[in-house]
Design a protein around this motif. Structure first.
Motif, PDB file in Angstrom:
ATOM      1  N   GLY A 259       0.811  -1.216   0.000  1.00 58.17           N
ATOM      2  CA  GLY A 259       0.000   0.000   0.000  1.00 58.17           C
ATOM      3  C   GLY A 259       0.839   1.258   0.000  1.00 58.17           C
ATOM      4  N   TRP A 260       2.160   1.118   0.072  1.00 56.75           N
ATOM      5  CA  TRP A 260       3.027   2.290   0.221  1.00 56.75           C
ATOM      6  C   TRP A 260       3.249   3.098  -1.064  1.00 56.75           C
ATOM      7  N   PRO A 261       3.321   2.472  -2.250  1.00 54.19           N
ATOM      8  CA  PRO A 261       3.623   3.273  -3.433  1.00 54.19           C
ATOM      9  C   PRO A 261       2.649   4.423  -3.676  1.00 54.19           C
ATOM     10  N   GLY A 262       1.352   4.192  -3.466  1.00 50.52           N
ATOM     11  CA  GLY A 262       0.371   5.234  -3.738  1.00 50.52           C
ATOM     12  C   GLY A 262      -0.064   6.036  -2.534  1.00 50.52           C
ATOM     13  N   ALA A 263       0.417   5.674  -1.330  1.00 49.93           N
ATOM     14  CA  ALA A 263      -0.062   6.334  -0.106  1.00 49.93           C
ATOM     15  C   ALA A 263       0.251   7.827  -0.068  1.00 49.93           C
ATOM     16  N   PRO A 264       1.462   8.275  -0.420  1.00 46.91           N
ATOM     17  CA  PRO A 264       1.735   9.720  -0.375  1.00 46.91           C
ATOM     18  C   PRO A 264       0.809  10.529  -1.285  1.00 46.91           C
ATOM     19  N   ALA A 265       0.554  10.040  -2.504  1.00 48.90           N
ATOM     20  CA  ALA A 265      -0.327  10.759  -3.426  1.00 48.90           C
ATOM     21  C   ALA A 265      -1.752  10.816  -2.882  1.00 48.90           C
ATOM     22  N   ALA A 306      -8.804  16.860  10.180  1.00 51.43           N
ATOM     23  CA  ALA A 306      -7.379  16.558  10.089  1.00 51.43           C
ATOM     24  C   ALA A 306      -7.092  15.175  10.673  1.00 51.43           C
ATOM     25  N   VAL A 307      -7.711  14.866  11.806  1.00 60.30           N
ATOM     26  CA  VAL A 307      -7.533  13.551  12.415  1.00 60.30           C
ATOM     27  C   VAL A 307      -7.999  12.458  11.453  1.00 60.30           C
ATOM     28  N   ALA A 308      -9.115  12.697  10.764  1.00 63.93           N
ATOM     29  CA  ALA A 308      -9.627  11.713   9.813  1.00 63.93           C
ATOM     30  C   ALA A 308      -8.630  11.481   8.676  1.00 63.93           C
ATOM     31  N   ILE A 309      -7.987  12.544   8.209  1.00 63.82           N
ATOM     32  CA  ILE A 309      -7.002  12.417   7.137  1.00 63.82           C
ATOM     33  C   ILE A 309      -5.819  11.574   7.596  1.00 63.82           C
ATOM     34  N   VAL A 310      -5.365  11.817   8.827  1.00 59.32           N
ATOM     35  CA  VAL A 310      -4.235  11.056   9.372  1.00 59.32           C
ATOM     36  C   VAL A 310      -4.614   9.593   9.553  1.00 59.32           C
ATOM     37  N   CYS A 311      -5.814   9.332  10.015  1.00 62.18           N
ATOM     38  CA  CYS A 311      -6.257   7.947  10.206  1.00 62.18           C
ATOM     39  C   CYS A 311      -6.382   7.209   8.872  1.00 62.18           C
ATOM     40  N   GLU A 312      -6.834   7.915   7.840  1.00 60.51           N
ATOM     41  CA  GLU A 312      -6.912   7.300   6.516  1.00 60.51           C
ATOM     42  C   GLU A 312      -5.514   6.993   5.982  1.00 60.51           C
ATOM     43  N   PHE A 313      -4.588   7.865   6.266  1.00 63.30           N
ATOM     44  CA  PHE A 313      -3.199   7.629   5.869  1.00 63.30           C
ATOM     45  C   PHE A 313      -2.656   6.376   6.562  1.00 63.30           C
ATOM     46  N   ALA A 314      -2.970   6.235   7.849  1.00 61.00           N
ATOM     47  CA  ALA A 314      -2.545   5.044   8.595  1.00 61.00           C
ATOM     48  C   ALA A 314      -3.132   3.781   7.966  1.00 61.00           C
ATOM     49  N   ALA A 315      -4.385   3.851   7.539  1.00 61.52           N
ATOM     50  CA  ALA A 315      -5.020   2.686   6.908  1.00 61.52           C
ATOM     51  C   ALA A 315      -4.333   2.343   5.583  1.00 61.52           C
ATOM     52  N   ASP A 316      -3.901   3.371   4.849  1.00 59.39           N
ATOM     53  CA  ASP A 316      -3.237   3.138   3.563  1.00 59.39           C
ATOM     54  C   ASP A 316      -1.923   2.376   3.728  1.00 59.39           C
ATOM     55  N   VAL A 317      -1.163   2.697   4.763  1.00 55.57           N
ATOM     56  CA  VAL A 317       0.166   2.086   4.917  1.00 55.57           C
ATOM     57  C   VAL A 317       0.149   0.831   5.781  1.00 55.57           C
ATOM     58  N   ALA A 318      -0.982   0.537   6.415  1.00 58.43           N
ATOM     59  CA  ALA A 318      -1.063  -0.580   7.356  1.00 58.43           C
ATOM     60  C   ALA A 318      -0.656  -1.926   6.762  1.00 58.43           C
ATOM     61  N   PRO A 319      -1.034  -2.266   5.514  1.00 59.56           N
ATOM     62  CA  PRO A 319      -0.631  -3.584   4.993  1.00 59.56           C
ATOM     63  C   PRO A 319       0.886  -3.797   5.011  1.00 59.56           C
ATOM     64  N   GLY A 320       1.642  -2.773   4.650  1.00 61.75           N
ATOM     65  CA  GLY A 320       3.093  -2.890   4.675  1.00 61.75           C
ATOM     66  C   GLY A 320       3.643  -3.008   6.076  1.00 61.75           C
ATOM     67  N   VAL A 321       3.037  -2.303   7.005  1.00 64.12           N
ATOM     68  CA  VAL A 321       3.476  -2.382   8.398  1.00 64.12           C
ATOM     69  C   VAL A 321       3.243  -3.786   8.948  1.00 64.12           C
ATOM     70  N   VAL A 322       2.092  -4.365   8.631  1.00 64.76           N
ATOM     71  CA  VAL A 322       1.812  -5.735   9.073  1.00 64.76           C
ATOM     72  C   VAL A 322       2.868  -6.690   8.520  1.00 64.76           C
TER      73      VAL A 322
END
Length: 394
Positions: A259-265, A306-322
């Protein structure tokens, strides 16, 4: 890479000469531990050497420029001459640590104990262009080294968003390929003629700083996450930073399954047009304070948004973290990078998302080294070089 000629005196053959060198290094190591002066008697007691041996070793260290006689301390109710005192001269040289990122530069110049002498930080919308990066680096280095004649730079280390191999050469970079194509690293070397200049991966330097000054102290197995418009990871296994055969350990940013390649965009796409990423992270970190002032007077989103945006970002990168957590089984995960102002929110959201995919829960926390983690890790690399190649210390 260029290496400065060592200032360690040459010892040829004789056992007395070798012993004298070993004794002087033991004294130098002792004096560098504390920012205070010591008498010959105190040093003799602490390192277990005779007074004549200590005096001879101090004479060598003074001649080399690493130690200086310090001001005597007044002793009330005691008559007679005050004992001479000696201290390591931490200003005999200085070192640089620079975080050269895609969206900003943080540079620190420090003395030989690691105490900060100068700090420069600049932020940019995008430094992918090689000529802009080169111009910006020159400006930061010039400002860091202004007035450094009395404390010359002995080593410089640059943290970069790239894979760096064991020799210190940049193997490849997805984030800033133009830097390599247009020889920005080589031009940086040219800024420091005769000075050892190193490059290393930014996430690995941040993990190094966390191990020296932050949450990784005493931790045997840990994962460091760089999160923001740049995403990266580094990990410590059995108390040592893992590099891999070609320096690519932790380089998962190109794997679609993470999920990391597209997370920043996706992160940037969620930012309202009347604000910026820094304001969103700051608002999320404050949490619940309503509307806050953005850059140039623009309105930042409400904290809840803003909190919602950060939480969505966390969801985007979570697969790689796991994937990383299940691979290395860390005791601790530390979050740094641009997300740091909102790292508590990000870490909590990430922990909630990844927990169901893990057999054992793992603690996810913000970095305590902070925004300067990469630069401070680079300082540590520079200091290690000076201690080993200049001072003869292990």
């Amino acid at each position: 890479m260029d290496e400065t000629v060592s200032t360690i005196p040459s010892v040829v053959g004789t056992t007395p000469g070798v012993l004298r060198l070993m004794n002087s290094r033991a004294l130098l190591d002792e004096l560098l531990r504390e920012d205070s002066s010591r008498t010959v008697t105190e040093l003799s007691r602490s390192v277990g050497l005779s007074r004549p041996t200590v005096e001879a070793a101090l004479a060598d260290l003074i001649a080399e420029g690493w130690v200086a006689e310090a001001e005597a301390i007044a002793t009330p109710n005691k008559a007679g001459r005050r004992a001479k005192r000696f201290a390591a001269d931490a200003t005999a040289g200085s070192v640089l640590g620079v975080d050269l990122g895609l969206h900003g530069i943080v540079g620190i110049r420090a003395d030989l104990r690691g105490n900060t002498l100068a700090r420069v930080e600049e932020r940019y919308a995008d430094l992918a262009d090689a000529e802009q990066a080169w111009t910006s680096v020159q400006d930061v280095v010039r400002r860091l080294t202004a007035g450094a004649e009395a404390s010359p730079v002995l080593a410089a280390t640059f943290g970069v968003p790239a894979v760096v191999d064991r020799t210190g050469a940049i193997d490849y970079t997805v984030a800033v390929p133009e830097w390599v194509e247009r020889r920005v690293p080589g031009r940086i070397h040219d800024l420091f003629p005769g000075v050892a200049t190193f490059f290393d991966n930014d996430a690995k330097l941040a993990a190094t700083a966390e191990a020296m000054w932050g949450r990784f102290r005493g931790v045997q197995d840990a994962l460091y996450l760089v999160m923001g418009r740049q995403i990266g990871a580094a990990y410590v296994i059995d108390g040592a930073l893992a590099r891999g055969a070609r320096g690519a350990a932790g380089e998962m940013g190109g794997l679609v399954s993470t999920g990391w390649p597209g997370a920043p965009a996706r992160l940037e796409a969620r930012i309202p047009s009347d604000t910026d990423l820094e304001s969103v992270f700051a608002a999320a970190g404050r949490g619940g304070a309503g509307l806050v002032a953005g850059v140039d007077g623009a309105s930042a989103p409400a904290d809840s948004a803003a909190v919602a945006i950060v939480c969505e970002f966390a969801a985007d990168v979570a697969p790689g973290v796991v994937q990383l957590v299940t691979t290395i089984d860390p005791e601790l995960v530390v979050v740094g990078g641009e997300v740091l102002p909102a790292a508590s929110v990000f870490a909590a959201a990430l922990a909630d998302i990844v927990a169901p995919g893990l057999r054992h829960p793992v603690e996810i926390v913000p970095s305590t080294v902070g925004r300067d983690a990469v630069a401070r890790g680079a300082l540590a690399r520079s200091l290690t070089h000076v201690r080993t190649s200049h001072m003869g210390l292990g």
